[in-house]
Write an enzyme that holds these catalytic residues in place. Structure first.
Site, PDB file in Angstrom:
ATOM      1  N   ASP A  31       4.720   3.871  -0.856  1.00  0.00           N
ATOM      2  CA  ASP A  31       3.457   4.117  -1.545  1.00  0.00           C
ATOM      3  C   ASP A  31       3.535   5.492  -2.210  1.00  0.00           C
ATOM      4  O   ASP A  31       3.954   6.448  -1.578  1.00  0.00           O
ATOM      5  CB  ASP A  31       2.325   4.103  -0.496  1.00  0.00           C
ATOM      6  CG  ASP A  31       0.952   3.906  -1.100  1.00  0.00           C
ATOM      7  OD1 ASP A  31       0.671   4.557  -2.117  1.00  0.00           O
ATOM      8  OD2 ASP A  31       0.173   3.121  -0.545  1.00  0.00           O
ATOM      9  N   ARG A  80       0.856   6.969  -3.920  1.00  0.00           N
ATOM     10  CA  ARG A  80      -0.480   7.245  -4.468  1.00  0.00           C
ATOM     11  C   ARG A  80      -1.056   8.615  -4.142  1.00  0.00           C
ATOM     12  O   ARG A  80      -1.851   9.139  -4.896  1.00  0.00           O
ATOM     13  CB  ARG A  80      -1.462   6.166  -4.005  1.00  0.00           C
ATOM     14  CG  ARG A  80      -1.346   4.924  -4.837  1.00  0.00           C
ATOM     15  CD  ARG A  80      -2.270   3.858  -4.359  1.00  0.00           C
ATOM     16  NE  ARG A  80      -1.848   3.298  -3.089  1.00  0.00           N
ATOM     17  CZ  ARG A  80      -2.407   2.237  -2.538  1.00  0.00           C
ATOM     18  NH1 ARG A  80      -3.416   1.649  -3.127  1.00  0.00           N
ATOM     19  NH2 ARG A  80      -1.970   1.763  -1.393  1.00  0.00           N
TER      20      ARG A  80
END
Ligand SMILES: [Zn+2]
Length: 426
Positions: free
Chosen positions: A336, A338
């Site tokens: 991930d 983000r």
């Protein structure tokens, strides 16, 4: 084409190119900017347009990722380079703020809280000729969503004639945000030194913004990335009132599901469920907020995402929850990308202090929200009946990885969960 002569003239426009990597070429007197200052006049405006010349106090340019399309349009001769926006009648349809969260040492760092009202705050400077652009816009809309019509049909949601119209449309206030990064604040949120952040941003963009290195005095970057949109249900003033219950969904873009209805993940059903619950809250006189962040595919992008889909479905034993995150890491290098640390800035912009019902299973989002000083009362996962068939792999993997869920997690269920094969047999 650049002619390559010593005075940096270009052969097709005859304009001088000022290289931001050569400080001695630049006569600069940037407009004062004191990020986090409460008084707008002392804070100062963001100046990021090429027309602002020596007065520019930001690195990069307005419009986020669209800055490149503007350049193409100018290059093609369609877009007047010296265009100044006529801002008459463009002001917000409803006032928002100012709030305490807009100023101070730990204030908002990834958007400009003054960005919706530049004409109000900096009218004198605009009149004097400074090219100060809004980076936030507030307007009204009606949403027309098939899942909402379905919920009305089966009696889950009842039109009230105001928030939810008899024809099924939902009335909202929507707010668009362009990214404006205060680099010292962004570095602090990520837990790195500002200098290190500048170096890595410079290197990883192929040297796109030399001022990241040469102009340490410029503290604001207008990054060429996607924007964020907030949809407010009910009176926007209620968002800042912690006595009024707030139902909130913070949603990261998933174009395949959100727009095209791809069934490999839970994104669209979770989004439309969040919209319905936000509308229901507004119907009760409470507040609803859905925020949509352009961070496609965990901020790795759709190409990476589709490569991962293939890797998941072609691996030995097929698509299973046990290997769900591992396959992403194999292709992307991380599970991930983000970094939810900047996400709560949108909530802080609206003065949110407490979320009573948070529609998100992500611990990264939850931790970022709580660390920003916002209290979370209840967390709600997506109801089982809304999970598409091929999304069982994703949801089981997320639950096993510790994502929040209302259900008990039973890893023995993994054995029975298998995603669809790539080539369906007829
Ligand atoms: Zn998705």
């Amino acid at each position: 084409m650049a002619s390559g002569n010593d005075d940096k003239e270009t052969s097709f426009t005859g304009e001088h190119i000022i290289l931001t990597s050569h400080l001695e070429q630049m006569k600069t007197s940037p407009v004062t900017l004191n990020w986090g200052e409460k008084d707008a006049r002392k804070r100062g405006p963001i100046l990021g347009t090429s027309q602002s010349g020596a007065k520019r106090n930001a690195i990069g340019s307005h419009s986020g990722s669209y800055t490149i399309y503007r350049a193409l349009s100018i290059a093609a001769g369609h877009y007047p380079k010296d265009h100044r926006p006529d801002l008459e009648n463009t002001s917000p349809t409803t006032p928002i703020g100012p709030f305490d969260t807009w100023s101070g040492d730990d204030s908002i760092v990834s958007i400009d809280p003054l960005g919706a009202n530049v004409y109000e705050y900096f009218k004198d400077q605009i009149t004097e000729g400074l090219d100060i652009r809004p980076t936030i816009a507030v307007t009204q809309a009606h949403l027309n969503i098939p899942e909402i019509h379905e919920s009305i049909k089966n009696g889950e949601l009842k039109p009230d004639g105001d928030i939810v119209k008899e024809n099924g449309e939902i009335k909202v206030t929507k707010v668009a945000f362009e990214p404006v990064w205060y680099l010292p604040g962004v570095a602090k949120r990520l837990g790195v030194e500002e200098g290190e952040l500048r170096n890595i941003l410079f290197q990883e963009t192929g040297g796109m913004f030399p001022e990241l290195i040469t102009r340490q005095d410029l503290k604001v970057l207008l990054p060429p990335i996607g924007s964020t949109t907030a949809y407010i249900f009910g009176d926007p003033k209620n968002l800042a009132n912690s006595d009024v219950e707030l139902t909130c969904r913070v949603h990261d873009e998933c174009n395949g599901s959100d727009v095209f209805g791809s069934d490999i993940c839970t994104c669209r059903p979770y989004l439309t469920y969040g919209i319905q619950k936000a509308a229901e809250a507004a119907q009760k006189g409470q507040a609803g907020l859905v925020v949509y962040y352009r961070k496609e595919g965990r901020a790795l992008g759709e190409v990476t995402k589709f490569l991962v889909y293939n890797a998941r479905k072609r691996q030995e034993g097929g698509d299973t929850p046990a290997n769900y995150f591992h396959r992403t890491e194999c292709v992307a290098g991380v599970q991930d990308a983000r970094f939810q640390e900047l996400m709560p800035d949108i909530l802080l912009y609206f003065g949110v202090k407490k979320i009573h019902h948070l529609h998100s299973m992500s611990n990264m989002k939850y931790d970022a929200i709580v660390n920003s000083g916002i209290k979370v009362v209840n967390r709600l996962s997506i109801p089982d009946n809304l999970i598409p068939a091929d999304a069982q792999v994703e949801i089981q993997a997320k639950k096993a990885a510790g994502y929040f869920s209302d259900d008990e997690v039973d890893e023995s269920e993994f054995a029975g969960t298998q995603g669809r094969e790539l080539e369906e047999k007829s």
